[in-house]
Write a protein that holds these residues in place. Structure first.
Motif, PDB file in Angstrom:
ATOM      1  N   PRO A 421     -44.704 -34.605 -19.452  1.00 14.48           N
ATOM      2  CA  PRO A 421     -44.302 -33.918 -18.456  1.00 14.48           C
ATOM      3  C   PRO A 421     -44.686 -32.576 -18.769  1.00 14.48           C
ATOM      4  CG  PRO A 421     -42.670 -35.898 -19.757  1.00 14.48           C
ATOM      5  CD  PRO A 421     -43.852 -35.458 -20.028  1.00 14.48           C
ATOM      6  N   PRO A 422     -44.230 -31.906 -17.584  1.00 11.39           N
ATOM      7  CA  PRO A 422     -44.386 -30.396 -17.205  1.00 11.39           C
ATOM      8  C   PRO A 422     -43.003 -29.357 -17.731  1.00 11.39           C
ATOM      9  CG  PRO A 422     -42.869 -30.863 -15.187  1.00 11.39           C
ATOM     10  CD  PRO A 422     -43.556 -32.324 -16.364  1.00 11.39           C
ATOM     11  N   GLY A 423     -43.735 -28.158 -18.498  1.00 13.33           N
ATOM     12  CA  GLY A 423     -43.030 -27.519 -19.864  1.00 13.33           C
ATOM     13  C   GLY A 423     -42.767 -28.419 -20.970  1.00 13.33           C
ATOM     14  N   ILE A 424     -40.718 -28.669 -20.339  1.00 11.32           N
ATOM     15  CA  ILE A 424     -40.084 -29.686 -21.911  1.00 11.32           C
ATOM     16  C   ILE A 424     -39.563 -30.513 -21.570  1.00 11.32           C
ATOM     17  CG2 ILE A 424     -40.655 -27.881 -24.281  1.00 11.32           C
ATOM     18  CD1 ILE A 424     -37.825 -26.383 -23.278  1.00 11.32           C
ATOM     19  N   ALA A 425     -40.200 -31.189 -20.500  1.00 12.79           N
ATOM     20  CA  ALA A 425     -39.059 -32.366 -19.400  1.00 12.79           C
ATOM     21  C   ALA A 425     -39.114 -33.232 -19.907  1.00 12.79           C
ATOM     22  CB  ALA A 425     -39.918 -32.279 -17.960  1.00 12.79           C
ATOM     23  N   ARG A 426     -38.375 -33.665 -20.038  1.00 11.90           N
ATOM     24  CA  ARG A 426     -37.893 -35.263 -20.602  1.00 11.90           C
ATOM     25  C   ARG A 426     -37.710 -36.616 -19.643  1.00 11.90           C
ATOM     26  NH1 ARG A 426     -34.546 -33.520 -25.669  1.00 11.90           N
ATOM     27  NH2 ARG A 426     -36.185 -32.719 -27.146  1.00 11.90           N
ATOM     28  N   PRO A 427     -38.400 -37.976 -20.380  1.00  9.20           N
ATOM     29  CA  PRO A 427     -37.729 -38.684 -19.621  1.00  9.20           C
ATOM     30  C   PRO A 427     -36.184 -38.846 -19.565  1.00  9.20           C
ATOM     31  CG  PRO A 427     -39.735 -39.320 -21.265  1.00  9.20           C
ATOM     32  CD  PRO A 427     -39.162 -38.376 -21.339  1.00  9.20           C
ATOM     33  N   ASP A 428     -35.744 -39.425 -18.840  1.00  6.32           N
ATOM     34  CA  ASP A 428     -33.727 -40.034 -18.706  1.00  6.32           C
ATOM     35  C   ASP A 428     -33.826 -39.864 -19.601  1.00  6.32           C
ATOM     36  OD1 ASP A 428     -33.947 -38.249 -16.921  1.00  6.32           O
ATOM     37  OD2 ASP A 428     -33.889 -39.856 -15.057  1.00  6.32           O
ATOM     38  N   LEU A 429     -34.250 -41.995 -20.165  1.00  3.84           N
ATOM     39  CA  LEU A 429     -34.057 -42.301 -21.186  1.00  3.84           C
ATOM     40  C   LEU A 429     -33.957 -41.377 -22.030  1.00  3.84           C
ATOM     41  CD1 LEU A 429     -33.691 -45.175 -22.048  1.00  3.84           C
ATOM     42  CD2 LEU A 429     -36.033 -45.505 -22.859  1.00  3.84           C
ATOM     43  N   GLU A 430     -34.856 -40.582 -22.582  1.00  2.00           N
ATOM     44  CA  GLU A 430     -34.635 -39.648 -23.738  1.00  2.00           C
ATOM     45  C   GLU A 430     -33.851 -39.208 -24.173  1.00  2.00           C
ATOM     46  OE1 GLU A 430     -38.716 -38.553 -24.959  1.00  2.00           O
ATOM     47  OE2 GLU A 430     -37.347 -36.696 -26.374  1.00  2.00           O
ATOM     48  N   ILE A 431     -32.995 -38.512 -22.969  1.00  2.00           N
ATOM     49  CA  ILE A 431     -31.756 -37.646 -22.366  1.00  2.00           C
ATOM     50  C   ILE A 431     -31.053 -38.064 -23.010  1.00  2.00           C
ATOM     51  CG2 ILE A 431     -30.922 -35.956 -20.747  1.00  2.00           C
ATOM     52  CD1 ILE A 431     -33.134 -35.561 -19.337  1.00  2.00           C
ATOM     53  N   MET A 432     -30.814 -39.214 -22.080  1.00  2.00           N
ATOM     54  CA  MET A 432     -29.403 -40.059 -23.007  1.00  2.00           C
ATOM     55  C   MET A 432     -29.477 -41.145 -24.459  1.00  2.00           C
ATOM     56  SD  MET A 432     -29.121 -42.865 -19.504  1.00  2.00           S
ATOM     57  CE  MET A 432     -30.863 -42.600 -18.775  1.00  2.00           C
ATOM     58  N   SER A 433     -30.712 -41.180 -24.419  1.00  2.00           N
ATOM     59  CA  SER A 433     -30.879 -41.585 -26.272  1.00  2.00           C
ATOM     60  C   SER A 433     -29.929 -39.881 -26.904  1.00  2.00           C
ATOM     61  CB  SER A 433     -31.533 -42.067 -26.702  1.00  2.00           C
ATOM     62  OG  SER A 433     -32.506 -40.993 -26.532  1.00  2.00           O
ATOM     63  N   GLN A 434     -31.028 -38.953 -26.469  1.00  2.00           N
ATOM     64  CA  GLN A 434     -30.167 -37.904 -27.484  1.00  2.00           C
ATOM     65  C   GLN A 434     -28.508 -37.199 -27.389  1.00  2.00           C
ATOM     66  OE1 GLN A 434     -32.848 -35.209 -28.931  1.00  2.00           O
ATOM     67  NE2 GLN A 434     -34.514 -36.195 -28.674  1.00  2.00           N
TER      68      GLN A 434
END
Lengths: 597, 158
Positions: A421-434
């Motif tokens: 992903p661009p920059g430090i963007a993350r998949p939503d799954l990772e956002i949710m688990s973090q």
């Protein structure tokens, strides 16, 4: 240079595409001829994959509201702040004051993770923001896919019945549908659509119905189909259905749909006599009415006619079916959640994906956003909603994450990241688990979801629904004839996707269709004194907007068409919840016109 | 026989995929334009004529007919006068050629070298665009294309 393969999620067909990747950048689109759905062909939306990967305006870093503006922040800072706010909100207002909304373009895993996140927080306010036409269809089908029909086999069919503007919303099927029609003499294409679209130009039988009466047209076809059929041929549904349909008078059907019974009987005969037939449902925003009934009637039509028949439902969103299956019985649907929020019941709202402000530009959504104390939006591009968000999170697009998505027929396809992903963007799954880790939970995957088996249709309820349609339509017409003499129907095109908030960032789309228009019949235009164009003020019960006019003969008198991919058009449809469906109404809207000098 | 991109108007559904394919394979400039006639939307693509008017019109010799029949614009020779655009009888050369960056249709030379078809043809969802030899395609066009009987092709779909 490496060629990577992925799946397009700009509609539910799930076409395969390839992308040429070199040293961390996407260079070009490569086609994927081995993919069974599209054989390498791509519609304009498929080509946007390149732009999704390369777009300079993509969100690439988390942002936190600082006074009026947003400032860049690290993931730790943003997620810690969010976790603290969730804890605080939970303590002071209770867990039910937290809401999570995902759009149906997320992977199955992400929808499940969202569900589990909501469970862990203790809230039942989790929903997917299906578009109204998708939800109606899914509700009617109960999340089943009736997967006997494959898109790749379409060419072998003798009779294809299309409801909606198929080639506009799903151009990829065009070659097979046209191929099927021209393959053998006697093959036929029946199109039910009020507009003379490019799909309808190919039709042997084009039933130009009054907008919103598709379910009635289908009921009429079904009625004349089972009229002559024997008891055993109509099978288990027969008696009840036959009696029910008898109660809907022919006149009511032909009056409300604007099509003579004779034409419907002819369509029924052609469909019934063909060896292999399929009903393709391709609904669009603000185009159809009574979608659950439409879906169930097509199942019945396919089951009760002779030969090998099936249905093929198509959706606007890429993973609509998968999302519906992952969370089939939400405690709250998306509109109910927004209603709750506008009543002040939701204090912290997490939005993943769709920009709901541009998709449903209405007072209800604006009020809901205003009532929410802390708004978090995760998306691909800066949008309307990110102007109000307290935290804006950069998401990875489906080309940049892994997971599975289910296409229209329930075929699960695996996504693999094409690029990081661009920059430090993350998949939503990772956002949710973090986020879950910070809140002290873990989002362990649960057992495999179970698909429902077998179909059961509540015939009585279906007949009730169908029988009430003409009354509804006349009542609406009578009530608004003076004030709102025109009927506005949403037009589909292959240029923009859903509400257009993503595709309005893309170069080619903006070159071809940068702004909305409204189509008006030549005679109506003459009456209004619009020669050669100009602008009109379109007003409905829910809103108004000024749109440039295009004069055309492709549409009937008294009906207007406008592309439903723009907030200027969507605001006219407003926010009205269908109490039976528990979701936003899908229907053509009554409007009035005023010529602007 | 040299191959060309043919448009079968009978099959065109006006989705604009050819234009998008060209846009995304030519650095954001599209050489396939599509316009509307009352009954349909149809694409306009360079026909790579046998006797091209644009080549004759170019004052600087910047448009050449290559050995494989492709009419190619030589970037470094073009002065951006737009003569080719005016000369083209089919109106398929974009006047935007003055920007010095736009190419006229080059039949996706790089894709051809890899043994692939041009991007617009591969992308076309309805099969309206075909990349075929001139002699191969014409017969079928007479059969399906409906140019028999003097009727306009797009009216013969029904």
């Amino acid at each position: 240079m490496v060629e990577k393969r992925s799946v397009c999620l700009f509609c539910s067909l799930g076409c395969g595409l390839g992308i040429e990747v070199d040293g961390g950048g996407a260079l070009g689109i490569e086609y994927y001829p081995e993919h069974p759905v599209n054989n390498g062909r791509l519609c304009p939306r498929g080509h946007y994959a390149l732009e999704l990967l390369n777009h300079p305006h993509r969100l690439y870093v988390p942002q936190i509201r600082d006074g009026e503006g947003l400032r860049k922040a690290s993931w730790d800072e943003a997620l810690n702040l969010l976790a603290t706010r969730i804890d605080e909100t939970r303590k002071s207002y209770g867990p039910q004051s937290i809401g999570i909304v995902l759009d149906p373009n997320h992977t199955n895993e992400e929808v499940e993770a969202g569900l589990r996140l909501a469970e862990a927080i203790g809230t039942s306010n989790f929903s997917c923001s299906f578009s109204p036409e998708d939800y109606g269809l899914l509700k009617g089908l109960r999340g089943l896919s009736y997967s006997e029909i494959k898109a790749e086999e379409l060419e072998e069919f003798n009779c294809i019945l299309v409801i909606g503007s198929l080639f506009e919303s799903h151009p990829i099927l065009a070659k097979r549908v046209i191929g099927a029609k021209y393959k053998k003499r006697g093959n036929s294409l029946i199109v039910i659509d009020p507009q003379r679209t490019n799909t309808a130009l190919f039709a042997n039988i084009h039933l130009e119905n009054r907008p919103g009466s598709e379910a009635l047209v289908l009921a009429g076809i079904l009625k004349s189909l089972i009229k002559g059929a024997s008891e055993e041929a109509v099978g288990k549904w027969g008696g009840e259905l036959k009696a029910g349909l008898e109660n809907i008078p022919d006149e009511a059907i032909s009056q409300a749909s604007g099509i003579r019974m004779g034409q419907l009987a002819e369509a029924a005969r052609v469909f019934n006599d063909s060896e292999k037939g399929v009903v393709i449902l391709s609904p669009g925003f603000g185009r159809h009415r009574g979608l659950p009934e439409l879906a169930q009637l097509s199942i019945l039509l396919a089951n009760l006619s002779k030969g090998e028949k099936g249905i093929l439902p198509l959706f606007t969103f890429g993973n609509a079916l998968g999302s519906y299956r992952a969370a089939p019985n939400p405690v709250k649907t998306f509109p109910q959640l927004i209603e709750d929020a506008s009543g002040g019941g939701i204090k912290l709202l997490l939005l993943f994906g769709e920009d709901i402000l541009s998709a449903y530009p209405s007072e209800a959504v604006q009020k809901a956003i205003g009532q929410v104390e802390f708004l978090v939006s995760a998306g691909l591009f800066p949008s309307e909603i990110s102007k109000f968000a307290h935290i804006v999170l950069p998401s990875a697009s489906w080309l940049e994450k892994s997971g599975t998505v289910s296409s229209f027929k329930g075929r699960d396809q695996v996504l693999e990241p094409v690029l990081p992903p661009p920059g430090i963007a993350r998949p939503d799954l990772e956002i949710m688990s973090q986020l879950a880790t910070r809140l002290g939970f873990s989002l362990e995957p649960k057992a495999q979801r179970k698909a429902e088996k077998g179909i059961s249709i509540d015939i009585q309820g279906l007949i009730r629904g169908v029988a009430s349609l003409p009354k509804e339509m006349t009542a609406e017409e009578e009530g608004a004839k003076e004030e709102y003499p025109y009927l506005l129907v949403g037009e589909e095109n292959s240029i923009h996707f859903a509400d257009g908030s993503i595709t309005r960032n893309f170069g080619w789309a903006m070159e071809v269709l940068p702004s909305p228009y409204i189509e008006i019949n030549t005679r109506d235009a003459e009456k209004l004194g619009l020669d050669g164009g100009g602008e009109v003020l379109v007003r409905s019960r829910s809103g108004e907007s000024t749109l440039p006019v295009q004069i055309t003969d492709r549409i009937p008198q008294g009906v207007l068409f406008a592309p439903s991919h723009f907030p200027q058009v969507r605001c006219l449809y407003g926010w009205r919840i269908d109490p039976d469906l528990g979701y936003l109404e899908s229907r053509p809207e009554r409007v009035s016109l005023m010529v602007r000098d | 026989m040299a191959k060309r991109v043919f448009v079968n108007l009978d099959y065109c559904i006006g989705c604009g995929s050819c234009s998008a394919a060209c846009y995304y394979s030519h650095n954001g400039f599209t050489n396939v334009h599509y316009g509307s006639v009352p009954e349909a939307t149809i694409p306009f693509i360079c026909r790579h004529c046998e006797d091209p008017a644009c080549v004759a019109a170019c004052p600087n010799g910047a448009i050449k007919k290559l050995d494989n029949g492709v009419i190619k614009r030589m970037n470094m020779l073009c002065v951006g006068c737009g003569s080719c655009s005016l000369a083209c009888p089919f109106g398929v050369i974009d006047p935007g050629i003055r920007s010095y960056t736009i190419l006229k249709c080059d039949l996706c030379i790089e894709r051809l070298a890899d043994g692939k078809e041009p991007a617009c043809v591969t992308a076309c969802p309805s099969g309206a665009l075909r990349f075929e030899g001139v002699s191969e395609v014409s017969e079928e066009y007479i059969l399906i294309g409906g140019r028999v009987g003097g009727q306009h092709p797009i009216f013969r779909r029904r």
